[in-house]
Scaffold this motif. Structure first.
Motif, mmCIF file in Angstrom:
data_model
loop_
_atom_site.group_PDB
_atom_site.id
_atom_site.type_symbol
_atom_site.label_atom_id
_atom_site.label_comp_id
_atom_site.label_asym_id
_atom_site.label_seq_id
_atom_site.Cartn_x
_atom_site.Cartn_y
_atom_site.Cartn_z
ATOM 1 N N UNK A 1 59.250 29.823 31.712
ATOM 2 C CA UNK A 1 58.535 29.090 30.661
ATOM 3 C C UNK A 1 57.084 28.865 31.099
ATOM 4 N N UNK A 2 56.926 28.542 32.377
ATOM 5 C CA UNK A 2 55.594 28.307 32.936
ATOM 6 C C UNK A 2 54.789 29.604 33.006
ATOM 7 N N UNK A 3 55.411 30.660 33.555
ATOM 8 C CA UNK A 3 54.734 31.955 33.705
ATOM 9 C C UNK A 3 54.263 32.480 32.350
ATOM 10 N N UNK A 4 55.130 32.364 31.344
ATOM 11 C CA UNK A 4 54.844 32.954 30.036
ATOM 12 C C UNK A 4 54.070 32.008 29.121
ATOM 13 N N UNK A 5 53.891 30.773 29.561
ATOM 14 C CA UNK A 5 53.145 29.829 28.748
ATOM 15 C C UNK A 5 53.833 29.532 27.428
ATOM 16 N N UNK A 25 45.162 38.582 28.729
ATOM 17 C CA UNK A 25 45.032 39.023 30.123
ATOM 18 C C UNK A 25 45.792 38.131 31.092
ATOM 19 N N UNK A 26 45.653 36.808 30.930
ATOM 20 C CA UNK A 26 46.276 35.878 31.882
ATOM 21 C C UNK A 26 47.801 35.965 31.786
ATOM 22 N N UNK A 27 48.315 35.991 30.552
ATOM 23 C CA UNK A 27 49.769 36.079 30.369
ATOM 24 C C UNK A 27 50.300 37.384 30.965
ATOM 25 N N UNK A 28 49.522 38.474 30.767
ATOM 26 C CA UNK A 28 49.978 39.756 31.287
ATOM 27 C C UNK A 28 49.972 39.747 32.815
ATOM 28 N N UNK A 29 48.911 39.183 33.382
ATOM 29 C CA UNK A 29 48.814 39.129 34.842
ATOM 30 C C UNK A 29 49.965 38.296 35.423
ATOM 31 N N UNK A 30 50.243 37.155 34.807
ATOM 32 C CA UNK A 30 51.313 36.289 35.312
ATOM 33 C C UNK A 30 52.677 36.961 35.174
ATOM 34 N N UNK A 31 52.887 37.667 34.048
ATOM 35 C CA UNK A 31 54.151 38.378 33.854
ATOM 36 C C UNK A 31 54.313 39.482 34.897
ATOM 37 N N UNK A 32 53.254 40.249 35.137
ATOM 38 C CA UNK A 32 53.338 41.323 36.136
ATOM 39 C C UNK A 32 53.634 40.752 37.516
ATOM 40 N N UNK A 33 53.065 39.582 37.816
ATOM 41 C CA UNK A 33 53.361 38.933 39.090
ATOM 42 C C UNK A 33 54.828 38.539 39.196
ATOM 43 N N UNK A 34 55.356 38.000 38.107
ATOM 44 C CA UNK A 34 56.781 37.639 38.088
ATOM 45 C C UNK A 34 57.647 38.879 38.307
ATOM 46 N N UNK A 35 57.324 39.957 37.596
ATOM 47 C CA UNK A 35 58.123 41.187 37.697
ATOM 48 C C UNK A 35 58.050 41.789 39.092
#
Length: 247
Positions: free
Chosen positions: A117-121, A163-173
């Motif tokens: 929830x945090x990562x994806x906002x 960009x931020x959501x994508x970066x955070x998602x890629x970090x999670x993955x």
């Protein structure tokens, strides 16, 4: 162990949609070991989505041609608990809030859920019939990633994300693959941030595998960013385009 069977084994896969003689996949061979993050690239119509759908068991194919986690992709029902395909439209516009939807997902690790929830906002108060495309995509990802999977098949899932959501998602993955050995196939048209994220590139042209290699073994990437190399490949391999241009 080094003798561990690959997560994906595809042998001589030909695939055409019923009633259409043109092959969408024309003799694909592919072996993907556990924990790899494979960028699947190619022009529209190259067969990327079809390949992911076949790996997800969505199309009936010969049992020996496509093996996922050691079993036939189409014929082994238990794979649905171990493999997640995320992509395409997510027409989830019911009059429910995100927290109400999450309440139906039992047996989920709360720490993982809260982290996502945090990562994806995601805002738990969002009403699904009143969200933007980007917000709907974030909820789709939240629901699809709630439970750990051994194989994630991600088809153009970041087109609606900033960009931020994508970066955070890629970090999670990346964390999923490094900590849990999750194997990821990821199709996208957006290449920034991926030079260091992906471990391998799979490049399809008209249903055939043209490149299947670790990034470190692709000589062109030593001197140019991924986006430039991919653009060069796509231009080189494009068929004749309508509207002229260079001869």
């Amino acid at each position: 162990s080094m003798s561990e069977a690959p997560v994906i084994e595809v042998r001589g896969l030909h695939f055409a949609y019923r009633g259409d003689p043109r092959p969408v996949l024309a003799g694909v061979d592919l072996v993907v070991p556990r924990g790899r993050r494979v960028l699947v690239i190619g022009a529209n119509g190259a067969g990327k989505t079809t390949l992911l759908r076949v790996l997800a068991g969505k199309h009936m194919i010969d049992p020996g041609q496509v093996r996922v986690l050691g079993a036939s992709a189409f014929h082994e029902p238990s794979l649905s608990e171990r493999v997640e395909l995320l992509g395409g439209r997510f027409p989830f516009d019911v009059d429910l809030r995100v927290d109400e939807i999450l309440a139906h997902h039992r047996g989920v690790d709360p720490a993982r859920r809260d982290h996502l929830i945090d990562v994806l906002g995601v805002d738990l108060g969002w009403h699904m019939h009143a969200v933007s495309d980007g917000q709907r995509r974030r909820v789709q990802l939240l629901l699809g990633l709630l439970r750990p999977r051994e194989l994630l098949l991600l088809d153009e899932i970041t087109t609606d994300l900033d960009l931020i959501a994508r970066q955070d998602l890629l970090g999670f993955l990346r964390g999923e693959s490094e900590r849990h050995g999750t194997t990821i196939l990821y199709t996208t048209h957006i290449f920034d941030l991926l030079d260091r994220w992906a471990t391998d590139v799979l490049y399809l042209v008209a249903g055939r595998v043209v490149v299947d290699a670790p990034l470190a073994q692709i000589p062109e990437l030593a001197g140019a960013p991924l986006v430039a190399v991919v653009e060069r490949w796509l231009r080189r391999d494009a068929g004749p385009r309508a509207g002229g241009g260079a001869p």
